[in-house]
Design a protein around this motif. Structure first.
Motif, PDB file in Angstrom:
ATOM      1  N   SER A  48       0.804  -1.340   0.150  1.00 20.38           N
ATOM      2  CA  SER A  48      -0.020   0.057  -0.006  1.00 20.38           C
ATOM      3  C   SER A  48       0.802   1.267   0.087  1.00 20.38           C
ATOM      4  O   SER A  48       2.141   1.251   0.493  1.00 20.38           O
ATOM      5  CB  SER A  48      -1.064  -0.052   1.181  1.00 20.38           C
ATOM      6  OG  SER A  48      -1.831  -1.212   1.374  1.00 20.38           O
ATOM      7  N   LEU A 240      -4.720   0.113  -4.104  1.00 19.80           N
ATOM      8  CA  LEU A 240      -5.800  -0.615  -4.146  1.00 19.80           C
ATOM      9  C   LEU A 240      -5.739  -1.457  -5.541  1.00 19.80           C
ATOM     10  O   LEU A 240      -5.365  -0.993  -6.678  1.00 19.80           O
ATOM     11  CB  LEU A 240      -7.085   0.252  -4.218  1.00 19.80           C
ATOM     12  CG  LEU A 240      -8.345  -0.481  -4.258  1.00 19.80           C
ATOM     13  CD1 LEU A 240      -8.447  -1.349  -2.738  1.00 19.80           C
ATOM     14  CD2 LEU A 240      -9.640   0.621  -4.322  1.00 19.80           C
ATOM     15  N   ASP A 244      -9.188  -6.702  -4.482  1.00 19.36           N
ATOM     16  CA  ASP A 244      -9.227  -6.487  -3.219  1.00 19.36           C
ATOM     17  C   ASP A 244     -10.724  -6.688  -2.457  1.00 19.36           C
ATOM     18  O   ASP A 244     -11.747  -6.353  -3.289  1.00 19.36           O
ATOM     19  CB  ASP A 244      -8.773  -5.064  -2.695  1.00 19.36           C
ATOM     20  CG  ASP A 244      -7.108  -4.927  -2.822  1.00 19.36           C
ATOM     21  OD1 ASP A 244      -6.581  -6.110  -2.516  1.00 19.36           O
ATOM     22  OD2 ASP A 244      -6.614  -3.966  -3.104  1.00 19.36           O
ATOM     23  N   VAL A 312      -9.100  -2.106   3.364  1.00 25.43           N
ATOM     24  CA  VAL A 312      -8.808  -3.127   2.682  1.00 25.43           C
ATOM     25  C   VAL A 312      -8.504  -4.303   3.570  1.00 25.43           C
ATOM     26  O   VAL A 312      -7.915  -4.376   4.626  1.00 25.43           O
ATOM     27  CB  VAL A 312      -7.551  -2.805   1.747  1.00 25.43           C
ATOM     28  CG1 VAL A 312      -7.257  -3.875   1.068  1.00 25.43           C
ATOM     29  CG2 VAL A 312      -8.122  -1.454   0.789  1.00 25.43           C
ATOM     30  N   ARG A 314      -6.821  -7.957   3.689  1.00 25.97           N
ATOM     31  CA  ARG A 314      -5.645  -8.871   2.769  1.00 25.97           C
ATOM     32  C   ARG A 314      -5.255  -9.759   3.813  1.00 25.97           C
ATOM     33  O   ARG A 314      -5.054  -9.610   5.107  1.00 25.97           O
ATOM     34  CB  ARG A 314      -4.545  -7.888   2.101  1.00 25.97           C
ATOM     35  CG  ARG A 314      -5.076  -7.078   1.146  1.00 25.97           C
ATOM     36  CD  ARG A 314      -3.928  -6.226   0.609  1.00 25.97           C
ATOM     37  NE  ARG A 314      -4.304  -5.433  -0.493  1.00 25.97           N
ATOM     38  CZ  ARG A 314      -3.615  -4.360  -0.965  1.00 25.97           C
ATOM     39  NH1 ARG A 314      -2.630  -3.950  -0.253  1.00 25.97           N
ATOM     40  NH2 ARG A 314      -4.186  -3.793  -1.946  1.00 25.97           N
TER      41      ARG A 314
END
Length: 314
Positions: A48, A240, A244, A312, A314
């Motif tokens: 990011s 992004l 995602d 987000v 992950r």
């Protein structure tokens, strides 16, 4: 980009029922985490490009022989942070505030999750020139301290603070005065000492935020039958990607109602109504990905409003 940060807290949402509150780290916490062990971060989780605002350095007594040092420190820090992959979206004037208000204001105004406050101390010279030609001028070694605090404006939290001592160098002042944005200053012994402290602080900031999840805001909503399209202020430049998954979060009590008192004194009596905890509203997926914004398709069945947050996963 450096990859020296090895661990982060898991970011998958805890199980919820409807709009039941999730666990909080503070009254305005964005990310809910389950009570699971810390896990190793993947390169993907560290990819990011977080947004950050930094302040020019607050210097209590600016050295009289260096012009524009406060802004030059911030400019040098900006270069280091951008080399590490962060987005410095703005540099603001020095602030005397030691609280969380500037960070929360930055997130509200600029969508930058992080705020780095810079201060510097004891940067002057001590001593005197000799009144006798044959005697050398006498000055104490020149050193000082560079300090910084890093705040998360999305959830109103102090992440870390640092104090870095500058290596002592010869104390004789610049004559004539030197501009702090010039090669003459940064190529001097004291300039190199200050530059090394800036590098050390930039590394610490990067290691603190590199593997944290991306956080953004809902800019607008558009109903689509049984779904809602959410336009958010995250895009490709933030890291992004089209595959995602994002958690949609209804924030807690707005910080502009109660200010930092709610964060530092959660038992404070208020007239703003009952304390509302942050809530996980479910997941959304990317349907359009731009450079600085994206559109998400949300099917969680809850009401989502402008100003709600996304994170987000992950």
């Amino acid at each position: 980009m450096r990859r020296s940060l090895r661990h982060l807290l898991p970011t998958s949402p805890c199980p919820t029922s409807g709009r039941a509150p999730v666990a909080l780290l503070s009254a305005t916490l964005l990310a809910a985490t389950c009570a699971t062990p810390i896990v190793e971060a993947s390169d993907e989780a560290c990819a990011s490009s977080h947004r950050i605002v930094i302040s020019e350095a607050q210097i209590e007594h600016e050295p009289g022989d260096v012009i524009g040092l406060s802004a030059a420190i911030a400019e040098r820090m900006t270069t280091r942070l951008e080399e590490d992959g962060l987005q410095v979206v703005r540099t603001v004037r020095p602030t005397r505030s030691s609280g969380l208000e500037p960070a929360m204001d930055v997130f509200d105004r600029h969508g930058a999750t992080y705020f780095l406050r810079l201060t510097a101390h004891n940067l002057g010279t001590e001593g005197r020139p000799s009144g006798i030609v044959l005697l050398p001028d006498r000055y104490a070694p020149r050193a000082g301290e560079l300090a910084g605090t890093l705040d998360d404006g999305a959830r109103g939290a102090r992440l870390d603070s640092w104090k870095i001592d500058l290596s002592a160098t010869k104390g004789k002042p610049f004559s004539p005065e030197v501009a702090a944005d010039s090669a003459r200053f940064w190529d001097s012994d004291w300039g190199r000492s200050l530059d090394a402290a800036i590098e050390t602080l930039a590394e610490a900031v990067h290691e603190t935020v590199a593997c944290r999840p991306l956080v953004g805001r809902v800019l607008s909503t558009d109903s689509r039958g049984d779904a809602i399209d959410l336009r958010v202020d995250l895009g490709q430049k933030d890291g992004l990607s089209a595959d995602d998954r994002l958690m949609v979060v209804e924030p807690g009590v707005p910080t502009d109602w109660l200010g930092v008192n709610l964060l530092t004194r959660p038992d404070l009596d208020t007239t703003a109504g009952p304390i509302r905890e942050a809530r996980n509203l479910g997941e959304a997926r990317v349907t359009f990905l731009g450079d600085n914004d994206a559109t998400l398709r949300y099917r969680g069945g809850q009401s989502v409003e402008r100003g709600d947050l996304v994170q987000v996963q992950r």
